[in-house]
Design a protein around this motif. Structure first.
Motif, PDB file in Angstrom:
ATOM      1  N   LEU A 107       0.827  -1.209   0.000  1.00 53.03           N
ATOM      2  CA  LEU A 107       0.000   0.000   0.000  1.00 53.03           C
ATOM      3  C   LEU A 107       0.860   1.257   0.000  1.00 53.03           C
ATOM      4  O   LEU A 107       0.552   2.231  -0.686  1.00 53.03           O
ATOM      5  N   LEU A 108       1.950   1.223   0.746  1.00 48.65           N
ATOM      6  CA  LEU A 108       2.813   2.413   0.792  1.00 48.65           C
ATOM      7  C   LEU A 108       3.472   2.665  -0.556  1.00 48.65           C
ATOM      8  O   LEU A 108       3.632   3.811  -0.976  1.00 48.65           O
TER       9      LEU A 108
ATOM     10  N   MET B 107       2.174   2.157  -3.342  1.00 51.31           N
ATOM     11  CA  MET B 107       1.169   2.647  -4.295  1.00 51.31           C
ATOM     12  C   MET B 107       0.740   4.074  -3.976  1.00 51.31           C
ATOM     13  O   MET B 107      -0.024   4.674  -4.715  1.00 51.31           O
ATOM     14  N   SER B 108       1.169   4.574  -2.801  1.00 55.66           N
ATOM     15  CA  SER B 108       0.641   5.871  -2.368  1.00 55.66           C
ATOM     16  C   SER B 108       1.755   6.907  -2.271  1.00 55.66           C
ATOM     17  O   SER B 108       2.905   6.570  -2.014  1.00 55.66           O
ATOM     18  N   SER B 109       1.376   8.174  -2.450  1.00 57.61           N
ATOM     19  CA  SER B 109       2.403   9.211  -2.325  1.00 57.61           C
ATOM     20  C   SER B 109       2.323   9.867  -0.954  1.00 57.61           C
ATOM     21  O   SER B 109       3.184  10.640  -0.574  1.00 57.61           O
ATOM     22  N   ASN B 110       1.243   9.552  -0.193  1.00 57.48           N
ATOM     23  CA  ASN B 110       1.112  10.149   1.151  1.00 57.48           C
ATOM     24  C   ASN B 110       1.839   9.275   2.152  1.00 57.48           C
ATOM     25  O   ASN B 110       1.737   8.064   2.097  1.00 57.48           O
ATOM     26  N   TYR B 111       2.545   9.894   3.069  1.00 62.84           N
ATOM     27  CA  TYR B 111       3.161   9.100   4.119  1.00 62.84           C
ATOM     28  C   TYR B 111       2.926   9.758   5.462  1.00 62.84           C
ATOM     29  O   TYR B 111       3.295  10.905   5.671  1.00 62.84           O
TER      30      TYR B 111
ATOM     31  N   ILE C 149      -6.764   5.101   5.309  1.00 64.90           N
ATOM     32  CA  ILE C 149      -7.134   3.978   4.437  1.00 64.90           C
ATOM     33  C   ILE C 149      -8.237   3.148   5.102  1.00 64.90           C
ATOM     34  O   ILE C 149      -8.118   2.748   6.267  1.00 64.90           O
TER      35      ILE C 149
ATOM     36  N   ASP D 149     -11.177   1.045   0.558  1.00 66.19           N
ATOM     37  CA  ASP D 149      -9.968   1.221  -0.252  1.00 66.19           C
ATOM     38  C   ASP D 149      -9.255  -0.115  -0.424  1.00 66.19           C
ATOM     39  O   ASP D 149      -8.565  -0.341  -1.420  1.00 66.19           O
TER      40      ASP D 149
ATOM     41  N   SER E 243      -7.459  -2.156  -3.542  1.00 68.47           N
ATOM     42  CA  SER E 243      -6.606  -3.353  -3.494  1.00 68.47           C
ATOM     43  C   SER E 243      -7.269  -4.491  -2.724  1.00 68.47           C
ATOM     44  O   SER E 243      -7.900  -4.266  -1.694  1.00 68.47           O
TER      45      SER E 243
END
Ligand SMILES: C[S@@+](CC[C@H](N)C(=O)[O-])C[C@H]1O[C@@H](n2cnc3c(N)ncnc32)[C@H](O)[C@@H]1O
Length: 273
Positions: A44-45, A47-51, A60, A129, A159
């Motif tokens: 998941l990380l 695939m994502s740009s937010n951290y 999520i 999500d 996902s």
């Protein structure tokens, strides 16, 4: 018509109070967290740009189908996700609720419901999500309906993570003869080989319901150390990650943006010529 097999419910009913005994009948599921939680988190990380520091899965919405006593829901909640755990067996949900109450951090992050997947479809269309169904599909009565319901409650581009057991001679020997009859890792009768699912069949089913499979990783349990590791071969246990296709007939917001940009670019290029 239901995805729930009453025979399976009887088996799980007998163990409904044993979920959190780390050395007991569910010990292999406890130690599976060592590889399945990082697999879900890191996929998941990536695939994502937010951290979000400290709670990387914050924001999520995860549906944990067949959550049992909450063995997987809890670590996902601690990573910041908002988790809905469902299980058809009320006593499983009771155990999960009770264990959740030991950690105040989880109070707002996890909600449990005694329910089958098909019972929540109507109220949960394109709500989640992420769906996780870990060690569940080999117990359902109607796998095709189960996958269809997963697709319905998942948002476009969401996902789906599944872990399960392949249907091979090796999985019969290790998963049933050794695990149940010789070493006793799980109680006898836990699994029926006929219900094991080959990854090719799962992939075909997923693709016919609008998913594209992104990864299939083999998993190996070592009964001597009680630990799991990844392996190339999917001949025994495996984990699959699939993504639901974008909204029908529409491209995703990022795709439309880049389409617009490239249209603008060619228009500009056109005027400059
Ligand atoms: C082997 S346990 C896995 C529990 C949990 N996912 C974990 O890994 O810790 C399988 C769970 O699936 C649930 N289950 C069986 N059939 C189901 C169905 N048709 N829909 C949802 N859950 C189901 C059982 O009640 C049981 O809790």
């Amino acid at each position: 018509h239901s995805s729930v097999d009453p025979k399976e419910m009887k088996k799980f009913q007998l163990l409904a109070h044993k979920w959190w005994d780390e050395e007991g009948d569910y010990s292999a599921l406890h130690s599976m967290n060592d590889i399945r939680v990082p697999f879900i988190r890191d996929t998941l990380l990536n695939m994502s740009s937010n951290y979000h520091l400290g709670s990387p899965l914050s924001g999520i919405k995860i549906l944990d189908v067949g959550c049992g006593g909450g063995l997987l829901s809890e670590p996902l909640g601690r990573l910041g996700a908002s988790v809905t755990g469902i299980d058809p067996l009320e006593d499983n949900i009771r155990t999960a609720e009770q264990h959740k109450s030991f950690d105040p951090v989880l109070a707002k992050r996890i909600q449990y419901k005694a329910s089958s997947l098909e019972e929540i479809v109507e109220e949960s269309m394109e709500t989640f999500d992420v769906i996780v169904a870990s060690e569940v599909v080999e117990h359902v009565a109607d796998l095709e309906m189960f996958i269809k319901c997963c697709s319905q409650v998942l948002k476009p581009e969401g996902s789906l993570f599944i872990t399960t057991i392949n249907k091979t001679q090796l999985s019969y020997i290790l998963g049933i003869v050794v695990a149940e009859k010789i070493v006793g890792i799980v109680p006898e009768g836990t699994h029926e080989w006929e219900k094991f699912v080959p990854p090719e069949e799962l992939q075909r089913l997923l693709e016919s319901h609008g998913f594209s499979v992104q990864a299939v990783n083999g998993m190996l349990y070592n009964p001597l150390t009680g630990s799991w590791s990844w392996m190339e071969s999917t001949s025994i246990n495996y984990a699959m990650h699939a993504v639901k296709s974008g909204a029908e007939g529409r491209s995703s917001p990022t795709e439309s943006l880049s389409e617009m940009e490239s249209e603008q670019r060619s228009a500009t290029a056109g005027t400059s010529v």
